[in-house]
Motif scaffolding. Structure first.
Motif, PDB file in Angstrom:
ATOM      1  N   LEU A 158       6.747 -10.455   6.251  1.00  0.00           N
ATOM      2  CA  LEU A 158       6.510  -9.021   6.059  1.00  0.00           C
ATOM      3  C   LEU A 158       5.558  -8.770   4.892  1.00  0.00           C
ATOM      4  O   LEU A 158       4.810  -7.792   4.898  1.00  0.00           O
ATOM      5  CB  LEU A 158       7.831  -8.294   5.829  1.00  0.00           C
ATOM      6  N   SER A 159       5.584  -9.661   3.903  1.00  0.00           N
ATOM      7  CA  SER A 159       4.648  -9.499   2.779  1.00  0.00           C
ATOM      8  C   SER A 159       3.205  -9.613   3.261  1.00  0.00           C
ATOM      9  O   SER A 159       2.301  -8.984   2.703  1.00  0.00           O
ATOM     10  CB  SER A 159       4.934 -10.541   1.691  1.00  0.00           C
ATOM     11  N   PRO A 164      -1.255  -6.253   2.440  1.00  0.00           N
ATOM     12  CA  PRO A 164      -2.653  -5.870   2.723  1.00  0.00           C
ATOM     13  C   PRO A 164      -2.867  -4.362   2.817  1.00  0.00           C
ATOM     14  O   PRO A 164      -3.988  -3.884   2.610  1.00  0.00           O
ATOM     15  CB  PRO A 164      -2.935  -6.541   4.072  1.00  0.00           C
ATOM     16  N   MET A 165      -1.801  -3.604   3.103  1.00  0.00           N
ATOM     17  CA  MET A 165      -1.936  -2.152   3.197  1.00  0.00           C
ATOM     18  C   MET A 165      -1.977  -1.491   1.824  1.00  0.00           C
ATOM     19  O   MET A 165      -2.514  -0.397   1.669  1.00  0.00           O
ATOM     20  CB  MET A 165      -0.779  -1.571   4.022  1.00  0.00           C
ATOM     21  N   ILE A 166      -1.400  -2.157   0.811  1.00  0.00           N
ATOM     22  CA  ILE A 166      -1.328  -1.535  -0.519  1.00  0.00           C
ATOM     23  C   ILE A 166      -2.159  -2.265  -1.567  1.00  0.00           C
ATOM     24  O   ILE A 166      -2.413  -1.736  -2.641  1.00  0.00           O
ATOM     25  CB  ILE A 166       0.139  -1.428  -0.996  1.00  0.00           C
ATOM     26  N   ILE A 167      -2.586  -3.505  -1.245  1.00  0.00           N
ATOM     27  CA  ILE A 167      -3.392  -4.287  -2.186  1.00  0.00           C
ATOM     28  C   ILE A 167      -4.675  -4.678  -1.462  1.00  0.00           C
ATOM     29  O   ILE A 167      -4.663  -5.540  -0.585  1.00  0.00           O
ATOM     30  CB  ILE A 167      -2.638  -5.540  -2.672  1.00  0.00           C
ATOM     31  N   VAL A 168      -5.770  -4.043  -1.809  1.00  0.00           N
ATOM     32  CA  VAL A 168      -7.033  -4.258  -1.100  1.00  0.00           C
ATOM     33  C   VAL A 168      -8.007  -5.043  -1.972  1.00  0.00           C
ATOM     34  O   VAL A 168      -7.778  -5.245  -3.166  1.00  0.00           O
ATOM     35  CB  VAL A 168      -7.662  -2.914  -0.680  1.00  0.00           C
ATOM     36  N   THR A 176      -6.873 -10.195  -2.129  1.00  0.00           N
ATOM     37  CA  THR A 176      -6.013 -10.078  -3.307  1.00  0.00           C
ATOM     38  C   THR A 176      -4.534 -10.051  -2.938  1.00  0.00           C
ATOM     39  O   THR A 176      -3.682 -10.508  -3.714  1.00  0.00           O
ATOM     40  CB  THR A 176      -6.381  -8.809  -4.096  1.00  0.00           C
ATOM     41  N   TRP A 177      -4.189  -9.551  -1.737  1.00  0.00           N
ATOM     42  CA  TRP A 177      -2.775  -9.488  -1.356  1.00  0.00           C
ATOM     43  C   TRP A 177      -2.139 -10.866  -1.269  1.00  0.00           C
ATOM     44  O   TRP A 177      -0.905 -11.000  -1.405  1.00  0.00           O
ATOM     45  CB  TRP A 177      -2.589  -8.744  -0.035  1.00  0.00           C
TER      46      TRP A 177
END
Length: 435
Positions: A158-159, A164-168, A176-177
Motif C-alpha cells: 500500500l505504501s 506516490p500520491m502524496i510524495i512527488v 522520492t516516494w
C-alpha cells in the motif's frame, strides 16, 4: 522434558509481532525492488539474475543460523532472540541505504545485505514458534505468522500506492516516494522485533538439553556438519515437501519479477522503455493489487487453521495452491485494472497457506532438538528453486517467452497446479490434527 505452558491468544500474537517487520521488508522486495531495477535501466531478461541475492543468502545463512541457534543459550538473551535481533538491525540498515542506489549493481549489492538480514531473522522465528507451543497450539502459532505476513506485506504494498500520491518528484535516479517506503520499513523491522523480544520469554533448556549444548565442540565447521547430518537423516516427508516447493517457489518468483510489467502490458500497453510514465502508474497499481492479496492473506489465515484440522493440512494446502494457480492463469488476460483484484484473491488464499500450512504437514516428524536446523533446511527447499529460477528464467524469458511478462505469469499458474498435485501425494506418518 520441559512441559510447555498453554499460551493465550494474545501471548501468541505478541510473540509473532516481529514477523510483521520481517514481512514488510519482504513485501518491499517483492513489489519495489524489481521496479527499482527497471527505473535503473534493467532489461526483463536481466531481472532474474539481479534477484539472485535472496535465494543464495537464504541457502547459506538460514541453515547455519538454525544450527547455531539450536546450540545457543544465554540466560538474558535466550536461544533464538539474538539471531533475529541482529538480522533485524542489518535489514533496517540496508533498507535505509537502498533508495540511495545510483546504479544497478549498487542496488543488487544492497539487496544481498538486505536478504542476509531477513534470512538471519526469519529462520530463528520459525523455530521460536515450534519451541514455545504445544502440538495443539502450533496451528494457531504458524497461521499467526501468516496473518502478520499478510499484514506486513499489505502495508509495504500500500505504501507503493499511497506514497506516490502524496510524495512527488525524484531524488537522484528514483522517485522520492521510494525513500519513504523503505524508511518506514526500517522502522517496522526493528520496532516489531523489539516488541516480541520485550513481551515474550524463551523457555530455558532442560538439563538434558543444556548438557547436549555444552557437549558441542563449537568448531567453525560444526554447523555445516550438522546441516549435512540432518539432511542425511531427513524424513521422507521432507523430501516430498522439497519437490512441492520446487514448483511452488519457482512459480512465485516468476510472478514477483513480472507482475508490474504484466499489468503495464495488459492495462496500459506499455513497457518501462516505451512509456516510463505509464509504467510508473502500473507499478503503483501493482502495489495496490499486491496489497489486496496480502489483505486476503491475513483475513483467511485463521480460517485455514480450522480447515487444516478438519480436512488435514495436506488437502488444505493443495486446495489453496489450486486457487492461486487459477488466479495466475486469469491474471495476464484481464484488461480492466479493477478486475485484477478478483484474480489475485486466489493468490492471497494460496499465500496464507504457503506461510504456515506446510510447516504443519511436517513439524510432527522433526526431532524437537533439531527444530532450528530443520527449519533452515526447509528454507533451503525454498531458496534452491529460487536459485534455479534466477539462473534459468532469464534464458527462458528471452528465448521462449519473448520477454513477455504476461506469459511468465501464465507459466507461474501452470507450475502451481503441478505443486498442488504433488502436495496430494505427500503421506505424513503422524499429524498434529485429525486427517
Amino acid at each position: 522434558m520441559n512441559l510447555k505452558p498453554h499460551l493465550s491468544f494474545w501471548q501468541i500474537l505478541n510473540m509473532n509481532v516481529g514477523f510483521f517487520g520481517i514481512q514488510y521488508s519482504f513485501g518491499l522486495q517483492q513489489s519495489a525492488v524489481n521496479p527499482i531495477y527497471d527505473f535503473l535501466g534493467a532489461s526483463p531478461d536481466e531481472i532474474p539474475l539481479l534477484n539472485l541475492a535472496g535465494p543464495v543468502t537464504g541457502l547459506l545463512v538460514q541453515p547455519i543460523i538454525g544450527a547455531l541457534s539450536d546450540k545457543t543459550w544465554h540466560p538474558r538473551w535466550g536461544r533464538r532472540k539474538p539471531y533475529f535481533l541482529i538480522g533485524a538491525l542489518l535489514c533496517s540498515l540496508a533498507l535505509i541505504a537502498f533508495p540511495f542506489s545510483s546504479s544497478l549493481w549498487m542496488a543488487a549489492g544492497l539487496l544481498w545485505i538486505l536478504d542476509a538480514g531477513n534470512n538471519m531473522a526469519m529462520e530463528p522465528y520459525r523455530a521460536f514458534v515450534a519451541d514455545k507451543l504445544n502440538d495443539d497450539q502450533r496451528p494457531l502459532g504458524f497461521q499467526m505468522q501468516s496473518f502478520f505476513t499478510g499484514f506486513g506485506q499489505t502495508l509495504a504494498n500500500l505504501s507503493l500506492f499511497i506514497f506516490p500520491m502524496i510524495i512527488v518528484g525524484k531524488t537522484g535516479s528514483l522517485p522520492t516516494w521510494v525513500f519513504a517506503s523503505f524508511f518506514l520499513g526500517a522502522i517496522c523491522s526493528v520496532g516489531s522485533i523489539w516488541w516480541s523480544m520485550r513481551t515474550t520469554q524463551e523457555i530455558p533448556p532442560s538439563e538434558e538439553e543444556m548438557a547436549h549444548i555444552h557437549a558441542q565442540k563449537g568448531g567453525v565447521l560444526e554447523p555445516i556438519q550438522e546441516i549435512f547430518s540432518a539432511i542425511v537423516d531427513m524424513p521422507k516427508l521432507l523430501w516430498q515437501l522439497a519437490l512441492v516447493y520446487l514448483f511452488q517457489w519457482y512459480a512465485l518468483f516468476c510472478y514477483w519479477q513480472n507482475s508490474s510489467k504484466s499489468i503495464a502490458l495488459s492495462i496500459w500497453n506499455a513497457t518501462p522503455q516505451s512509456d516510463p510514465e505509464a509504467y510508473e502508474q502500473a507499478v503503483s497499481w501493482t502495489g495496490l493489487v499486491n496489497g489486496w492479496y496480502n489483505i486476503v492473506t491475513f483475513l483467511v489465515a485463521f480460517a485455514l487453521v480450522g480447515l487444516a484440522k478438519k480436512y488435514s493440512p495436506r488437502i488444505t494446502h493443495a486446495l489453496c495452491l489450486t486457487a492461486a494457480a487459477i488466479g495466475f492463469l486469469f491474471f495476464p488476460h484481464i484488461h480492466d485494472k479493477s478486475l485484477l483484484f478478483f484474480a489475485i484473491t486466489g493468490f492471497g488464499i494460496g499465500w496464507a497457506s504457503m506461510m504456515g500450512i506446510p510447516y504443519l504437514i511436517v513439524v510432527s516428524e522433526i526431532p524437537k532438538e533439531r527444530y532450528g536446523v530443520y527449519m533452515g533446511i526447509i528454507n533451503m527447499m525454498i531458496v534452491v528453486p529460487m536459485i534455479i529460477q534466477n539462473l534459468t528464467f532469464g534464458y527462458i524469458m528471452k528465448h521462449f517467452l519473448h520477454n513477455d511478462a504476461r506469459l511468465a505469469i501464465t507459466l507461474a499458474g501452470i507450475l502451481l497446479l503441478c505443486s498442488a498435485l504433488l502436495t496430494l501425494r505427500m503421506k505424513p506418518k503422524t499429524t498434529t490434527q485429525s486427517a
